[in-house]
Write a protein that holds these residues in place. Structure first.
Motif: not given
Length: 102
Positions: A11-15, A69-74
């Motif tokens: 997922r590109p962006v997760v909140i 998380f953007i690009g699976q990075q916190l």
């Protein structure tokens, strides 16, 4: 932390959010305003919400929401997101993650 990793993969962006948190709402609105369609997990509405919140805290999220998380990075919470926005670095990050196309 495995549960969080599974929730953000592919997922590109997760909140991670709370339905009643005004800062969570602000961050969701900001990111959506660029045309991104973030995956949002409302921790107060998830059965495993407390487990996820503890994992986020172990990852360094204090407070635990909103956590982006953007690009699976916190990336972090509202301070980090707003800092990226002020420095004009948020949009390029969203583009690199494939969350938006400009």
């Amino acid at each position: 932390m495995e549960v969080v990793t599974r929730m953000v993969e592919d997922r590109p962006v997760v909140i991670f959010s709370r339905a009643t948190c005004c800062m969570s709402h602000t961050i969701k609105t900001l990111i959506s305003g660029f045309g991104a369609n973030p995956t949002v997990y409302e921790l107060d509405q998830l059965q495993e919400g407390q487990q996820v919140e503890r994992a986020l805290q172990r990852m360094g999220c204090k407070p635990s929401v909103p956590a982006v998380f953007i690009g699976q990075q916190l990336i972090g919470g509202p301070n980090q997101i707003m800092t990226l926005q002020v420095k004009n670095q948020l949009v390029p990050l969203l583009i690199r993650a494939g969350a938006i196309w400009i």
